[in-house]
Design an enzyme around this catalytic site. Sequence first.
Site, PDB file in Angstrom:
ATOM      1  N   TYR A 138       0.799  -1.221   0.000  1.00 43.30           N
ATOM      2  CA  TYR A 138       0.000   0.000   0.000  1.00 43.30           C
ATOM      3  C   TYR A 138       0.836   1.277   0.000  1.00 43.30           C
ATOM      4  O   TYR A 138       0.283   2.371  -0.067  1.00 43.30           O
ATOM      5  CB  TYR A 138      -0.980  -0.004   1.179  1.00 43.30           C
ATOM      6  CG  TYR A 138      -2.221  -0.814   0.880  1.00 43.30           C
ATOM      7  CD1 TYR A 138      -3.080  -0.447  -0.153  1.00 43.30           C
ATOM      8  CD2 TYR A 138      -2.528  -1.959   1.613  1.00 43.30           C
ATOM      9  CE1 TYR A 138      -4.220  -1.187  -0.440  1.00 43.30           C
ATOM     10  CE2 TYR A 138      -3.660  -2.720   1.329  1.00 43.30           C
ATOM     11  CZ  TYR A 138      -4.494  -2.321   0.302  1.00 43.30           C
ATOM     12  OH  TYR A 138      -5.622  -3.061  -0.006  1.00 43.30           O
ATOM     13  N   GLU A 224      -4.811 -30.104   7.675  1.00 38.26           N
ATOM     14  CA  GLU A 224      -4.737 -29.363   6.405  1.00 38.26           C
ATOM     15  C   GLU A 224      -5.776 -28.249   6.321  1.00 38.26           C
ATOM     16  O   GLU A 224      -5.445 -27.095   6.060  1.00 38.26           O
ATOM     17  CB  GLU A 224      -4.931 -30.328   5.227  1.00 38.26           C
ATOM     18  CG  GLU A 224      -4.991 -29.611   3.876  1.00 38.26           C
ATOM     19  CD  GLU A 224      -5.467 -30.495   2.736  1.00 38.26           C
ATOM     20  OE1 GLU A 224      -5.725 -29.947   1.648  1.00 38.26           O
ATOM     21  OE2 GLU A 224      -5.593 -31.726   2.925  1.00 38.26           O
ATOM     22  N   ASP A 277      -6.214 -34.400   3.228  1.00 36.51           N
ATOM     23  CA  ASP A 277      -7.056 -35.150   2.300  1.00 36.51           C
ATOM     24  C   ASP A 277      -6.197 -36.166   1.540  1.00 36.51           C
ATOM     25  O   ASP A 277      -5.012 -35.927   1.279  1.00 36.51           O
ATOM     26  CB  ASP A 277      -7.718 -34.215   1.285  1.00 36.51           C
ATOM     27  CG  ASP A 277      -8.842 -33.385   1.891  1.00 36.51           C
ATOM     28  OD1 ASP A 277      -9.394 -33.795   2.930  1.00 36.51           O
ATOM     29  OD2 ASP A 277      -9.151 -32.316   1.326  1.00 36.51           O
TER      30      ASP A 277
END
Length: 396
Positions: A138, A224, A277
């Site tokens: 910024y 996860e 997963d």
Amino acid sequence: MAFAPVGPEASFFEVLDQHRASLLAALRRGGGEPADGGTRLASSSEVLASIESVIQDVITSLARNKAPVFTIDNRSSWENIKFEDSVGLQMVPHCTRRKIKSDSPKSVKNFALILKILSIIYKLVQSNTHATKRDIYYTDSQLFGNQTVVDNIINDISCMLKVPRMSLHISSTSKGLIAGNLRYIEEDGTKVHCTCGTTAVAVPSNIQGIRNIITDAKFLLIVEKDATFQRLLDDNFCNRMSPCIMVTGKGVPDLNTRLLVKKLWDTFHIPVFTLVDADPHGIEIMCIYKYGSMAMSFEAHNLTVPAVRWLGLLPSDIKRLNIPRDSLIPLTKRDQMKLDSVLKRPYVTCQPFWRKEMEIMADSKMKAEIQALTFLSSDYLSRVYLPNKLKFGGWI
């Protein structure tokens, strides 16, 4: 001061304690680790001297009527990466480099942006103040274009100066969460007491600054996904498995989450497990915690935890638990490409059990989310699957 025991009986942790003993024995055989966790920060004077040296080269080039050039190690080529089981992925000493030229239309803007951010870093270090990557973006958002440009340049500068990113006085906003038997004091004196309740604490933005870390946890579980992490909290898993610590990086982990896991391992050497997963993406996330990434290979010693073990969800668990095919998801072409890529990584050679699990996935052409276990029961993950894995050593 110990935490009040509320979890299972001590005998439950017998296999975990044996695993920890084997990890400690392996560390001793390897010569152990430095007391500071192996992370050496550069001093402010070293950082300033490094930046001054770079700027001096620019001035010298201009004085000789030559176009200044920044030379940076190539972080995007596997040819520049070597693998060591005790560290993970790291850059080779004499790797190929890329040049960012000030007289090339393709790289002149990048050259200017590096100079600008070097100037900002110099002022931060000199004044002993800190800024976030977002703050830097910024300062001139139109010039930078997007946050990713700033992030990549900061990593390039860290690599070019051979200085850990933590020493540049630039922090990143943490997205990770932590819960469990852990307390510490942040750099500003704030006392943080993580609990095993239904709410978690944000991972600190300055991991190097935390002190007085106290835990009696028997293991650290990296989860996860945020949804799975929250579900485990709601199911009171953390309390029932106490003393333990749970961490999530909400997908691909940010730097601070990785630094926290590394700091907890270096300080306490408790077993670290991952719950991801059973898909190529989850496996790669686990590999980032364990062995690091190509992009941050220049800082592997500060980030990797090779002691990480894969607790679940294993592709072999899908068949073992008779999870129906309609609860599984076919691998996409992109999944198959990712799986092929991971199978070619140098660390797979020393992980034959991981390779076998990935080959099971490749043969079945199916993947499974952790939520597939809800087919067995809504709380099967927290009440049966994870406790049994932890009690009987079901990790690889």
